[in-house]
Design a protein around this motif. Structure first.
Motif, mmCIF file in Angstrom:
data_model
loop_
_atom_site.group_PDB
_atom_site.id
_atom_site.type_symbol
_atom_site.label_atom_id
_atom_site.label_comp_id
_atom_site.label_asym_id
_atom_site.label_seq_id
_atom_site.Cartn_x
_atom_site.Cartn_y
_atom_site.Cartn_z
ATOM 1 N N UNK A 42 10.429 -5.038 -17.659
ATOM 2 C CA UNK A 42 11.436 -6.101 -17.508
ATOM 3 C C UNK A 42 11.889 -6.252 -16.052
ATOM 4 N N UNK A 43 10.935 -6.159 -15.120
ATOM 5 C CA UNK A 43 11.281 -6.257 -13.695
ATOM 6 C C UNK A 43 11.944 -7.577 -13.346
ATOM 7 N N UNK A 44 11.659 -8.598 -14.105
ATOM 8 C CA UNK A 44 12.296 -9.883 -13.850
ATOM 9 C C UNK A 44 13.783 -9.847 -14.192
ATOM 10 N N UNK A 45 14.259 -8.742 -14.783
ATOM 11 C CA UNK A 45 15.671 -8.583 -15.114
ATOM 12 C C UNK A 45 16.273 -7.319 -14.495
ATOM 13 N N UNK A 46 15.456 -6.316 -14.189
ATOM 14 C CA UNK A 46 15.961 -5.051 -13.650
ATOM 15 C C UNK A 46 16.490 -5.247 -12.228
ATOM 16 N N UNK A 47 17.548 -4.493 -11.899
ATOM 17 C CA UNK A 47 18.175 -4.591 -10.578
ATOM 18 C C UNK A 47 18.273 -3.217 -9.946
ATOM 19 N N UNK A 48 18.207 -3.176 -8.621
ATOM 20 C CA UNK A 48 18.548 -1.995 -7.839
ATOM 21 C C UNK A 48 19.892 -2.266 -7.174
ATOM 22 N N UNK A 49 20.781 -1.269 -7.201
ATOM 23 C CA UNK A 49 22.085 -1.478 -6.584
ATOM 24 C C UNK A 49 22.773 -0.156 -6.287
ATOM 25 N N UNK A 50 23.797 -0.184 -5.455
ATOM 26 C CA UNK A 50 24.510 1.036 -5.089
ATOM 27 C C UNK A 50 25.671 1.360 -6.025
ATOM 28 N N UNK A 51 26.014 2.639 -6.065
ATOM 29 C CA UNK A 51 27.265 3.138 -6.626
ATOM 30 C C UNK A 51 27.967 3.871 -5.490
ATOM 31 N N UNK A 52 29.278 3.668 -5.366
ATOM 32 C CA UNK A 52 29.959 4.192 -4.188
ATOM 33 C C UNK A 52 31.401 4.534 -4.496
ATOM 34 N N UNK A 80 22.278 5.389 -5.088
ATOM 35 C CA UNK A 80 21.594 4.183 -5.547
ATOM 36 C C UNK A 80 21.089 4.397 -6.964
ATOM 37 N N UNK A 81 21.212 3.338 -7.760
ATOM 38 C CA UNK A 81 20.779 3.375 -9.140
ATOM 39 C C UNK A 81 20.102 2.081 -9.522
#
Length: 473
Positions: free
Chosen positions: A209-219, A172-173
């Motif tokens: 910039x939490x209103x723009x930052x995302x959490x997502x996976x790399x796989x 996760x990144x």
């Protein structure tokens, strides 16, 4: 067996563990052994989980006693160093936090652990995850496993390098300007930025910039992206930007792709783009056409409002304000990338507000585009992995600034639309090329369905880096 395990995807590993074909201990040990062999060469995993094998033994006991198992039971995963991990050092890539050990997990980490997954280690990132190359004064530089003289990208460069090299099947990144998608394009992994807010950011840092930052996976596969999205998505009642709804299924598994309306942009306002990358995008467009999609060339008139430019204008102002309480009086401990960012000339208030106007204009254009199209197909980046510390990029004989590499990915970081990079080719010098798909807000399911369909037609989706080929046998 070791090579088979470390280059399997998380979905396959979970199924094999569930059916007792392999044990969690075998799987975790194989990845630890692989890391012992390869990680000293690329420096992707920087903080190991010393309890990983003990946790694998506990997971194995649950399998043998037929306890209820989560969808990722016994599967190892890695975590970018900006996420809090309970009992495991979480440094944010900074000397300022070199000895920091959180007492709770970030929401995304906790949800993967609740699904049965096991943290195998933390992966390198630039300090505070705010640079285009993965290097810091605490852990040093992460190298690209496809060419050690090239960058693995940033800021999730450690994650992409680890997954590409067989050190972890899933990670996760975070992603703002392309931090998941760019390193995945450079390293031949699948990098995903979901619709903004689908996965809570709680426990990820910085909150700038939490209103723009995302959490997502790399796989290693699109189906792993889908499975981890199901596990991690949904409101945690802490992150104010998290959406109330999550993703609870992926009904497209095993179903043919419906005929979709696809806009294809090989260069558009993002010129120059390497010819080999444009060719790869066209090849992906032809693949979608062969599946019954209607693919048409499209473009945006953004030459006066490129996303990377207004992203940086906003970031420079907000970083200066945000980091002062954290770094005040300790500036001498900052890495070069953060020192440079904080010392850049600040835009005027008029320029700062103008950047919001440009952002809103681009967001309206992209939102309107998805009123007429299901998908947008385009390059992940104008270039393949640059050499380390490249101040300028050579794009088929044309020169561009280093920031140009993130010009395309920054678009969807700022608009919040879901976007994914899927391996789909190689350059003439053997470097990976990913293609990017984007979709309308909350259309993550159809985006992942199309990405999986493209992946099935990719000649490079399962390609392994040339690094230490003898160790792959």
């Amino acid at each position: 067996m070791t090579s088979e395990l470390v280059f399997s995807d998380a979905t396959e590993l979970a199924e094999r563990i569930r059916t007792k074909d392999v044990s969690p201990v075998e799987v975790v040990q194989a990845h630890l052994d692989r890391s012992d062999s390869i990680n000293p060469l690329i420096n992707a995993v920087v903080v190991p989980n010393e309890s990983a094998l003990d946790q694998a033994r506990t997971a194995e006991s649950a399998v043998m006693t037929s306890d209820p198992l989560g969808p990722l039971h016994g599967v190892p995963f890695s975590v970018k160093e900006v996420f809090d991990t309970e009992g495991i050092r979480s440094t944010r890539g900074s000397l300022l936090y070199a000895d920091r050990v959180p007492d709770a997990d970030a929401t995304a980490v906790r949800r993967l652990k609740d699904a049965g997954a096991i943290v195998i280690g933390k992966t390198n990132c630039p300090e505070f995850a705010l640079a285009a190359e993965t290097v810091n004064d605490l852990f040093g530089r992460t190298l690209n496993p496809w060419d050690l003289d090239r960058t693995s990208g940033g800021s999730s460069g450690g994650e992409a390098a680890a997954i590409s090299s067989g050190l972890s099947p899933l990670g996760i990144g975070t992603d703002l300007g392309g931090s998941n998608r760019l390193p995945s394009h450079y390293c031949n992994a699948v990098g995903y930025k979901p619709t903004h807010g689908l996965i809570p950011q709680t426990g990820a840092w910085p909150e700038i910039m939490s209103r723009r930052m995302h959490v997502g996976p790399i796989a290693r596969s699109v189906r792993d992206i889908a499975l981890s999205l199901i596990v991690m998505s949904g409101h945690d009642h802490v992150d104010p930007y998290a959406l109330g709804r999550g993703v609870d299924d992926m009904p497209w598994f095993g179903v043919e792709l419906p005929p979709l309306r696809v806009g294809m942009m090989t260069e558009g306002p993002f010129d120059p783009v390497m010819g080999e990358i444009q060719k790869t995008v066209r090849k992906a467009g032809a693949a979608l056409e062969s599946l019954g999609c209607v693919v048409e060339e499209v473009g945006f008139d953004w030459h006066d409002r490129l996303p990377i430019d207004f992203t940086m204008d906003m970031l420079i102002v907000e970083a200066d304000h945000y980091f002062k309480p954290f770094v005040g009086g300790r500036e001498d401990k900052l890495s070069g990338s953060i020192s440079t960012l904080l010392n850049l000339p600040k835009p005027s208030m008029a320029d700062y507000l103008a950047s919001f106007d440009k952002h809103d204009s681009v967001s309206r254009d992209v939102t309107a585009f998805f009123g007429d199209h299901d998908l947008l197909l385009l390059p992940t980046s104008p270039v393949t992995a640059p050499h380390h510390d490249s101040a300028e990029l050579d794009v088929d004989g044309r020169t561009a600034g280093a920031g140009h590499a993130a010009n395309i990915t920054a678009t969807f970081g700022m608009t919040g639309h879901p976007a994914i990079s899927v391996p789909f080719g190689k350059s003439s010098d053997g470097l990976p090329i990913g293609v990017q798909l984007a979709a309308g807000h909350l259309n993550d399911r159809i985006l992942l369905h199309a990405a999986a369909s493209l992946e099935a037609m990719s000649e490079t989706a399962t390609a392994r880096p040339p690094l230490d080929r003898q160790s792959l046998s």
